[in-house]
Design a protein around this motif. Structure first.
Motif, PDB file in Angstrom:
ATOM      1  N   LEU A 256       0.823  -1.207   0.000  1.00 20.43           N
ATOM      2  CA  LEU A 256       0.000   0.000   0.000  1.00 20.43           C
ATOM      3  C   LEU A 256       0.859   1.259   0.000  1.00 20.43           C
ATOM      4  N   ASP A 257       0.280   2.322  -0.559  1.00 22.22           N
ATOM      5  CA  ASP A 257       0.877   3.650  -0.455  1.00 22.22           C
ATOM      6  C   ASP A 257       0.115   4.532   0.526  1.00 22.22           C
ATOM      7  N   GLY A 258      -1.109   4.147   0.848  1.00 22.63           N
ATOM      8  CA  GLY A 258      -1.931   4.871   1.794  1.00 22.63           C
ATOM      9  C   GLY A 258      -3.133   4.027   2.164  1.00 22.63           C
ATOM     10  N   ALA A 259      -3.879   4.485   3.158  1.00 25.79           N
ATOM     11  CA  ALA A 259      -4.960   3.654   3.683  1.00 25.79           C
ATOM     12  C   ALA A 259      -6.162   4.480   4.092  1.00 25.79           C
ATOM     13  N   LEU A 260      -7.341   3.940   3.782  1.00 27.29           N
ATOM     14  CA  LEU A 260      -8.593   4.402   4.365  1.00 27.29           C
ATOM     15  C   LEU A 260      -9.022   3.303   5.324  1.00 27.29           C
ATOM     16  N   ALA A 261      -8.657   3.475   6.583  1.00 25.58           N
ATOM     17  CA  ALA A 261      -8.915   2.462   7.609  1.00 25.58           C
ATOM     18  C   ALA A 261     -10.247   2.779   8.277  1.00 25.58           C
ATOM     19  N   LEU A 262     -11.280   2.039   7.918  1.00 25.29           N
ATOM     20  CA  LEU A 262     -12.633   2.309   8.394  1.00 25.29           C
ATOM     21  C   LEU A 262     -12.934   1.459   9.620  1.00 25.29           C
ATOM     22  N   TYR A 263     -13.510   2.079  10.644  1.00 29.72           N
ATOM     23  CA  TYR A 263     -13.886   1.351  11.875  1.00 29.72           C
ATOM     24  C   TYR A 263     -12.711   0.525  12.409  1.00 29.72           C
ATOM     25  N   ALA A 264     -11.512   1.047  12.311  1.00 27.39           N
ATOM     26  CA  ALA A 264     -10.321   0.241  12.555  1.00 27.39           C
ATOM     27  C   ALA A 264      -9.990   0.128  14.041  1.00 27.39           C
ATOM     28  N   TYR A 265      -9.337  -0.978  14.371  1.00 30.87           N
ATOM     29  CA  TYR A 265      -8.614  -1.146  15.629  1.00 30.87           C
ATOM     30  C   TYR A 265      -7.127  -1.112  15.291  1.00 30.87           C
ATOM     31  N   PRO A 266      -6.259  -0.929  16.272  1.00 33.67           N
ATOM     32  CA  PRO A 266      -4.829  -0.968  15.964  1.00 33.67           C
ATOM     33  C   PRO A 266      -4.388  -2.354  15.461  1.00 33.67           C
ATOM     34  N   ASP A 267      -4.912  -3.405  16.076  1.00 35.16           N
ATOM     35  CA  ASP A 267      -4.655  -4.780  15.656  1.00 35.16           C
ATOM     36  C   ASP A 267      -5.706  -5.652  16.319  1.00 35.16           C
ATOM     37  N   MET A 268      -5.703  -6.932  16.006  1.00 32.93           N
ATOM     38  CA  MET A 268      -6.703  -7.819  16.583  1.00 32.93           C
ATOM     39  C   MET A 268      -6.252  -8.392  17.917  1.00 32.93           C
ATOM     40  N   VAL A 269      -5.008  -8.843  17.989  1.00 32.40           N
ATOM     41  CA  VAL A 269      -4.601  -9.658  19.142  1.00 32.40           C
ATOM     42  C   VAL A 269      -4.619  -8.853  20.436  1.00 32.40           C
ATOM     43  N   SER A 270      -4.302  -7.558  20.395  1.00 30.77           N
ATOM     44  CA  SER A 270      -4.361  -6.770  21.627  1.00 30.77           C
ATOM     45  C   SER A 270      -5.796  -6.442  22.019  1.00 30.77           C
ATOM     46  N   GLN A 271      -6.739  -6.505  21.052  1.00 30.96           N
ATOM     47  CA  GLN A 271      -8.144  -6.278  21.401  1.00 30.96           C
ATOM     48  C   GLN A 271      -8.746  -7.466  22.141  1.00 30.96           C
ATOM     49  N   THR A 272      -8.132  -8.636  22.002  1.00 27.07           N
ATOM     50  CA  THR A 272      -8.642  -9.792  22.745  1.00 27.07           C
ATOM     51  C   THR A 272      -8.472  -9.614  24.242  1.00 27.07           C
ATOM     52  N   LEU A 273      -7.558  -8.744  24.664  1.00 31.70           N
ATOM     53  CA  LEU A 273      -7.317  -8.577  26.100  1.00 31.70           C
ATOM     54  C   LEU A 273      -8.592  -8.142  26.806  1.00 31.70           C
ATOM     55  N   TYR A 274      -9.169  -7.031  26.384  1.00 31.06           N
ATOM     56  CA  TYR A 274     -10.405  -6.592  27.026  1.00 31.06           C
ATOM     57  C   TYR A 274     -11.619  -7.313  26.451  1.00 31.06           C
ATOM     58  N   GLY A 275     -11.515  -7.785  25.188  1.00 33.66           N
ATOM     59  CA  GLY A 275     -12.632  -8.504  24.593  1.00 33.66           C
ATOM     60  C   GLY A 275     -12.960  -9.781  25.353  1.00 33.66           C
TER      61      GLY A 275
END
Length: 729
Positions: free
Chosen positions: A311-330
């Protein structure tokens, strides 16, 4: 007394419906049943996985020896180039994407059955089996109709006129019919698509209307692998119809849809090859812009951080930083719900959903309708607890319910009949297993996991504000527990007598897999798995080398899992790593307006400046939008707030932000602390971790709840590799 009769009446009714439906279940025919995987390959799969010494971003990718482009009628590469061995079982879904049955590759019964087709109809005669779900590369054509629909283009004789209802649009050479050429096939076993304006009378290599912009479409969802994925061409065209009409080309693959895997290394490997197929046919684009929501958003953050070259750029919609760190509170969500419903001293106290928000951080709303509110009193009755009908809901329930079963439980598997019972018994079903080539396996043969809650003081902020008493705080942390070891887990007891119409979860919140005791044991994350997650680029460190617009609707009031604070979590990491966030903009809009056209225009301007080596144009900044599209506020500081320790900015005041259970336990907004460094409770008291609350009289009780000490988040992540310091590369 009448409430007791009401609950008993509901329970009796549900049981009667269940008994009736259970007798019907064997006759229930799901479309997948005929095509399910019957047998695993006899030989274990092999494949090369990239050797990563420090971090994926610093690791050269190998040259690809496959001779792109894939000729029409032929099959693309089957095995990944550097993402390890192919995964089995692997459920073929080409038929469900409208691409037909996969090619037969064996007669040994491995994979899915392939049936003889007669006059376009699939018979019951098996002609072989498909282990790898491959398809030949071919072309399809669709057209945009005048009523706004996307339809397959009928087979036409040379020189025949276009359909009467085809839309005419502006092209480089004047008015042209809105006809799309769609190339499909499989790369790394996943279906891919290349879409652009073209007509059947033009050669495959001819792209007269392409304006040199390339869009890589990524998609979200929660998935644990083992299936090929499906994606319809009409949906791809419909989603990005405006830029396609303007001349952009779109490429995508089901490997880049996180409904089917969160293996970012495999997703990158596949995406690079899909792009190589495109470039080998049409040449290098002016730029490649990523777009995708949720998992498709976080994938862009990681691909840019990891130097994927995609990629040269991104339209990150409804994004999280990553998945694995979201499992902590998830995964905290189901622990907390188990506590409220089955372990708390008085469950009715937890019908105050405002109090729940103080613990969970995520939004909770009194009076908000749950999707299946009867499940909680039903499960309480089953366990001999006095039932309580929920008086509201929370993001934990509305957004994250079922995560522990899908992501974390190796015994669960899929509810849909994609695999035979024998295959189900032979497989561990979890996110961790999907990435076992990265995380590794423990001595019991289960994939290692990164999830840890040792020393986490749930409700610490609620204690400090007085929402929780000292006694309530101690009881919560004594009884909340953690998740049992993978080998001890059991599948959810889900009674689905009417298919998916009325699923009865008889182990609500996965409570049968939550540790018990006084105190209930916590879960220790595996240091090897955590280190590999960091080094393999599964964790967003904050490295942000390319332009990204983090764009979302404001959905916190709807208890949607795509909460606003995820944007702040990403920015907090970016600020920590780089000392600035010049390459990230946060755009948030009222849910009734989508500023996507503005985002495409902004990225076109920004990428042109970036490729010239210039800074972001001053006209582009953080902003928030109202329901009619007006910009409510913009500029530096509009998103300031508690997450960065500053006074609330103009946008933050308009759109309330919430946190999560780890922040409410004293953790940082940047998150991604998998194994906290711990200190003894006496040191925690002396350090002022409890604020104005005097914990000295309860020091012994606190020490019995936390014999290994409590989290001292000031010291960061104990399991993070020491050489991955802030701004290290």
């Amino acid at each position: 007394m009448w409430r007791t009769f009401k609950y008993l009446f509901i329970l009796t009714g549900l049981v009667l419906v269940g008994l009736w439906g259970y007798g019907q279940y064997d006759q229930y025919t799901h479309p997948y049943r005929k095509h399910q995987v019957q047998r695993l390959p006899a030989e274990p799969p092999t494949g090369q996985i990239l050797t990563i010494e420090r971090h994926l971003a610093l690791t050269p990718r190998p040259a690809d020896s496959y001779p792109f482009p894939i000729p029409l009628g032929e099959v693309g590469p089957k095995a990944p180039l550097y993402a390890g061995a192919p995964q089995y079982p692997f459920f073929c879904m080409t038929l469900f994407s409208g691409l037909g049955q996969p090619l037969v590759d064996n007669q040994a019964g491995e994979g899915v059955a392939v049936y003889r087709e007669e006059n376009g109809e699939i018979s019951d005669e098996v002609i072989g089996y498909s282990r790898d779900c491959l398809l030949p590369t071919r072309l399809h054509y669709y057209y945009g109709s005048q009523d706004g629909e996307i339809r397959p283009l009928p087979v036409m004789e040379p020189g025949a006129p276009w359909p009467d209802d085809v839309a005419m649009i502006a092209g480089a050479s004047g008015r042209i019919p809105e006809i799309y050429r769609v190339e499909s096939g499989t790369i790394n076993r996943y279906p891919y698509y290349i879409v652009m304006l073209a007509t059947p009378d033009q050669p495959r290599e001819y792209a007269p209307h392409w304006d040199r912009r390339l869009i890589y479409q990524l998609h979200g969802g929660s998935g644990i692998g083992f299936r090929q994925g499906r994606l319809s061409a009409t949906k791809v065209i419909t989603k990005l119809r405006d830029p396609l009409r303007e001349g952009a080309a779109v490429i995508t693959s089901t490997a880049n849809k996180t409904s089917y895997t969160y293996n970012i290394l495999l997703a990158e490997d596949t995406a690079r090859r899909v792009k190589k197929q495109f470039v080998s046919l049409y040449g290098a684009p002016r730029y490649t812009l990523g777009i995708g929501g949720s998992g498709g958003g976080l994938s862009q953050y990681l691909m840019m951080q990891n130097n994927s070259g995609l990629l040269d750029g991104a339209l990150a919609l409804y994004a999280y930083p990553d998945m694995v760190s979201q499992t902590l509170y998830g995964l905290d969500c189901d622990l907390l719900n188990t506590y409220y419903a089955f372990r708390s001293q008085d469950p009715k106290d937890w019908q105050d959903f405002n109090q729940r928000a103080e613990l969970e951080g995520l939004n909770a709303v009194a009076g908000f309708d749950q999707r299946a509110p009867f499940l909680e009193p039903l499960n309480q009755l089953i366990r001999g607890r006095w039932p309580h009908w929920p008086q509201g809901s929370s993001e934990c329930i509305n957004g994250w319910f079922g995560l522990s079963a899908l992501i974390h439980n190796p015994r669960q598997g899929y509810l849909r009949p994609m695999f035979s019972e024998a295959v189900q018994r032979q497989t561990h079903w979890s996110h961790w297993e999907d990435l076992h080539q990265i995380y590794g396996r423990d001595p019991a043969g289960f994939a290692r996991t990164t999830w840890d809650n040792v020393g986490v003081q749930y409700g610490l902020e609620a204690l400090k504000t007085g929402t929780l008493s000292v006694g309530e705080f101690l009881h919560l942390n004594q009884r909340i527990g953690g998740w049992v070891d993978p080998e001890a887990m059991e599948a959810e007891r889900i009674w689905a007598p009417l298919g998916k119409i009325l699923p009865l979860w008889l182990t609500l919140w996965g409570n049968h897999n939550v540790s018990d005791g006084w105190p209930a044991a916590r879960t220790q994350g595996d240091p090897q798995a955590i280190e590999r997650a960091y080094r393999s680029g599964l964790v967003f460190l904050g490295r942000n080398p390319l332009p990204v617009i983090d764009l979302r609707h404001y959905l916190d009031e709807q208890l949607d899992m795509h909460h606003l604070s995820a944007s702040f979590e990403a920015r907090a990491r970016i600020d920590q790593w780089q000392g600035h966030h010049d390459n990230q903009l946060i755009w948030v809009s009222d849910h009734r307006y989508t500023p996507l056209d503005e985002a495409f225009e902004a990225m076109d301007i920004w990428l042109a400046a970036h490729q010239r080596g210039e800074e972001r144009p001053r006209t582009l900044d953080d902003r928030c939008f109202g329901e009619d599209g007006q910009i409510l506020a913009q500029g530096e500081g509009v998103w300031d707030g508690s997450w960065n320790g500053r006074e609330e900015g103009a946008c933050t005041r308009r759109f309330t932000s919430y946190s999560n259970a780890r922040i409410q336990s004293g953790g940082p907004w940047a998150g991604s602390i998998f194994r906290c460094r711990r200190i003894p409770v006496d040191e925690a008291i002396a350090a002022g971790i409890y604020g104005d609350i005097d914990m000295k009289p309860r020091q012994a009780a606190l020490a019995s709840v936390f014999p290994d000490g409590v989290c001292d988040y000031r010291q960061g992540d104990e399991a993070r590799p020491a050489d991955l310091t802030l701004g290290a590369f």
